[in-house]
Design an enzyme around this catalytic site. Structure first.
Site, PDB file in Angstrom:
ATOM      1  N   LYS A  63      -2.723   4.762   7.255  1.00 36.51           N
ATOM      2  CA  LYS A  63      -3.000   5.032   5.837  1.00 36.51           C
ATOM      3  C   LYS A  63      -4.456   5.361   5.595  1.00 36.51           C
ATOM      4  CE  LYS A  63       0.897   2.551   4.039  1.00 36.51           C
ATOM      5  NZ  LYS A  63       1.457   1.225   4.183  1.00 36.51           N
ATOM      6  N   HIS A 109      12.142  -2.402   0.210  1.00 34.81           N
ATOM      7  CA  HIS A 109      11.596  -1.147   0.725  1.00 34.81           C
ATOM      8  C   HIS A 109      12.622  -0.254   1.404  1.00 34.81           C
ATOM      9  CE1 HIS A 109       7.722  -2.560  -0.547  1.00 34.81           C
ATOM     10  NE2 HIS A 109       7.976  -3.700   0.067  1.00 34.81           N
ATOM     11  N   ARG A 152       8.373  13.368   9.077  1.00 31.19           N
ATOM     12  CA  ARG A 152       9.704  13.534   9.674  1.00 31.19           C
ATOM     13  C   ARG A 152      10.658  14.087   8.621  1.00 31.19           C
ATOM     14  NH1 ARG A 152       9.259   8.188   7.954  1.00 31.19           N
ATOM     15  NH2 ARG A 152      10.758   7.712   6.308  1.00 31.19           N
TER      16      ARG A 152
HETATM   17  C1  MV4 Z   1       1.726   0.258  -3.933  1.00 33.07           C
HETATM   18  C2  MV4 Z   1       2.347  -0.353  -5.040  1.00 33.07           C
HETATM   19  C3  MV4 Z   1       1.574  -0.658  -6.133  1.00 33.07           C
HETATM   20  N1  MV4 Z   1       0.255  -0.391  -6.126  1.00 33.07           N
HETATM   21  N2  MV4 Z   1       0.417   0.512  -3.976  1.00 33.07           N
HETATM   22  C4  MV4 Z   1       5.419  -0.046  -0.946  1.00 33.07           C
HETATM   23  C5  MV4 Z   1       5.589   0.547   0.408  1.00 33.07           C
HETATM   24  C6  MV4 Z   1       4.520   1.545   0.605  1.00 33.07           C
HETATM   25  N3  MV4 Z   1       5.054   2.829   0.880  1.00 33.07           N
HETATM   26  C7  MV4 Z   1       3.710   1.522  -0.656  1.00 33.07           C
HETATM   27  N4  MV4 Z   1       4.300   0.577  -1.541  1.00 33.07           N
HETATM   28  C8  MV4 Z   1       3.707   0.267  -2.725  1.00 33.07           C
HETATM   29  N5  MV4 Z   1       2.396   0.565  -2.835  1.00 33.07           N
HETATM   30  C9  MV4 Z   1      -0.287   0.183  -5.067  1.00 33.07           C
HETATM   31  N6  MV4 Z   1      -1.596   0.410  -5.075  1.00 33.07           N
HETATM   32  C10 MV4 Z   1       3.699  -0.637  -4.961  1.00 33.07           C
HETATM   33  C11 MV4 Z   1       4.383  -0.344  -3.804  1.00 33.07           C
HETATM   34  C12 MV4 Z   1       5.756  -0.723  -3.818  1.00 33.07           C
HETATM   35  C13 MV4 Z   1       6.758   0.207  -3.767  1.00 33.07           C
HETATM   36  C14 MV4 Z   1       6.465   1.556  -3.659  1.00 33.07           C
HETATM   37  C15 MV4 Z   1       7.470   2.475  -3.605  1.00 33.07           C
HETATM   38  C16 MV4 Z   1       8.776   2.047  -3.668  1.00 33.07           C
HETATM   39  C17 MV4 Z   1       9.091   0.718  -3.753  1.00 33.07           C
HETATM   40  C18 MV4 Z   1       8.091  -0.219  -3.811  1.00 33.07           C
HETATM   41  C19 MV4 Z   1       8.423  -1.550  -3.924  1.00 33.07           C
HETATM   42  C20 MV4 Z   1       7.428  -2.464  -3.964  1.00 33.07           C
HETATM   43  C21 MV4 Z   1       6.104  -2.064  -3.898  1.00 33.07           C
END
Ligand code: MV4
Length: 501
Positions: free
Chosen positions: A118, A237, A294
């Protein structure tokens, strides 16, 4: 330009079939690999040739990169499609394949490497004007420095593992008092999961939508986007329901996100199919999170609304062709929804429910697509992802796609295992989903197992079970099965429904 004559799919299940179908349409011979648990699997039967790679566990079969490359050499295979999961985002494997003179149907190892971390992906896109969540640009190591930065950003903050994925190594910190404890947890989880303890801090967006943009790049520097997929309905997730387009994006925001996604891809000289993931807040401000290098599980909804065969484009791009269309040629036509059919019990905390598919009858008809890798009578192996099928519906607009999905779910007949289908039906009928006003909190806000059995027409099996329990409890006679046809029994269950609540 190097024509692909024979393609090996380094995967199993529905995605292996998905890829091989397009390969066959293109006149390309197909090679399946399989583990001992998958000898009779449809992807093996479909392929022109098939090779057993080892015992059931993935690390003794589908993850054996060197063995798979050797099979390619033995069988004169020109190209490998990795599908998703397994070796699909393994830069070292991608490089070994390429070094062996075999085409990797996907991006370069360098793109995989940069986007796999990241922090390095944030650095890579820095020279473009990509909106990102306020946060630390580099790994934090010193607690006191990290706390000062978190104060500047403003609580709540999120500590994330740089090597992370699937929410692992991610910790919300509500206030300074919790910081040390959550940082320790994030770091140890990151080391345990990824062997890399680098973490960074971001402002925590409390109720984001997850919206991602499909991109394609070719080896001539052309990059296009294929609009968005809305993937906010997730559990731990794992996406459960996806759709395209989003119900809430305006054409302006869509265009702006599309341009950002193209820039992210350009930042890493991307070719192949990729997905740029954003979170979108209540004001529809969007922030770049990461790029998946992917083909994704949910790619069919994009195919349905654009008319593009993403796997065909991937193969042509790998051969060296330019993308077969221009950005201006693309429009959104209609609406598509996908439900993941997983062998999990939504009434029992979504625990994997492995067993035998005693009955397996797919829904059919106008606007219905089923991508699956199982057939009736098969045992579902415990070794792999529990997703057994994807049910995709397509309609002229969102309501039509949703109506078709509910009809298709009702038509799907699966016995022998529990699946996520009843749960998907609950989502599709929920007011928040129907209005488009939902975010990643959907399941935690609205779902309890009880909702499956109290819905206006909860599935008949559940009603029958509840009715039986009711009748036993009240020592009443059960409705006669002999004297009535199936329909009448059904309607009796329905007329008894109010008594059940
Ligand atoms: C976040 C967020 C809130 N704020 N970043 C979850 C997995 C990863 N791909 C990034 N994720 C998140 N990042 C910030 N700064 C909330 C999530 C997140 C989330 C994101 C997409 C789909 C589902 C989720 C479930 C919980 C948290």
């Amino acid at each position: 330009m190097k024509k692909i004559h024979k393609l090996l799919v380094a995967n199993r299940g529905e995605i292996a079939l998905r890829v091989m179908r397009t390969a066959r349409e293109m006149g390309i011979k197909t090679v399946a690999i399989y583990s001992e648990a998958d000898r009779l699997a449809p992807h093996v039967k479909f392929a022109d040739e098939a090779v057993c790679v080892g015992p059931p566990p993935s690390n003794q079969s589908y993850l054996l990169g060197d063995k798979i490359i050797q099979i390619c050499k033995d069988l004169n295979v020109d190209a490998i499609h990795p599908g998703y999961g397994f070796l699909s985002e393994n830069a070292a494997f991608c490089k070994k394949v390429t070094d062996a003179g075999i085409i990797f149907i996907g991006p370069s190892p360098e793109s995989i490497e940069v986007m796999g971390d990241k922090l390095s992906s944030k650095h890579a896109v820095a020279k473009y004007n990509i909106p990102m969540v306020p946060g630390t640009p580099d790994a934090v190591t010193d607690r006191e420095v990290a706390k000062q930065k978190s104060k500047d950003i403003g609580y709540p903050v999120l500590i994330k593992a740089s090597a992370g994925g699937g929410g692992k190594g991610m910790r919300v910190v509500e206030n300074e008092e919790e910081f040390d404890e959550q940082m320790d947890r994030a770091v140890s989880e990151a080391i345990a999961s990824f062997g890399n303890g680098a973490v960074f801090v971001e402002k925590y967006i409390t109720s984001p939508k997850h919206i991602e943009i499909q991109v394609l790049g070719d080896k001539h520097g052309n990059i296009v986007h294929l609009f968005e997929r809305e993937c906010s309905v997730q559990r731990r997730h794992q996406k459960v329901v996806e759709e395209a387009p989003s119900a809430v994006l305006t054409p302006e925001i869509r265009a702006a996100m599309g341009q950002c996604a193209v820039d992210v891809a350009r930042a890493c000289n991307y070719y192949g199919a990729g997905t740029v993931e954003f979170i979108v807040d209540e004001k529809l401000d969007f922030y770049f999170l990461e790029m998946n290098t992917r083909l994704q599980v949910e790619h069919p909804v994009t195919e349905q609304i654009t008319g593009v065969d993403l796997v065909k484009e991937m193969i042509l791009i790998a051969e060296g062709h330019p993308i077969s269309f221009k950005q201006e040629d693309l429009t959104i036509n209609g609406h598509a929804v996908e439900c993941r059919v997983c062998a999990e019990d939504p009434r029992n905390n979504f625990l994997p429910d492995v067993g035998t598919l005693t009955t397996y009858v797919r829904p059919q008809g106008n606007g219905v697509r089923v991508d699956d890798g199982m057939e009736q009578g098969m045992a579902i192996p415990i070794y792999y992802d529990p997703m057994i099928a994807k049910l995709i519906t397509y309609g002229k607009d969102r309501n039509e796609a949703i109506d078709k999905m509910i009809r298709a779910i009702d038509e799907y007949q699966i016995t022998g295992i529990q699946t996520t289908l009843p749960f998907c039906k609950f989502v599709l009928r929920h007011e928040a989903f129907l209005s488009g006003q939902f975010d990643t909190r959907f399941i935690s806000l609205y779902y309890t197992p009880e909702v499956l059995d109290t819905a206006p027409d909860a599935d008949e099996e559940a009603i029958a079970a509840a009715l039986a329990a009711h009748l036993i409890l009240h020592k009443k006679a059960t409705p006669s099965q002999e004297s009535t046809g199936g329909q009448l029994v059904k309607s009796q269950w329905k007329s008894n429904r109010t008594a059940l609540r």
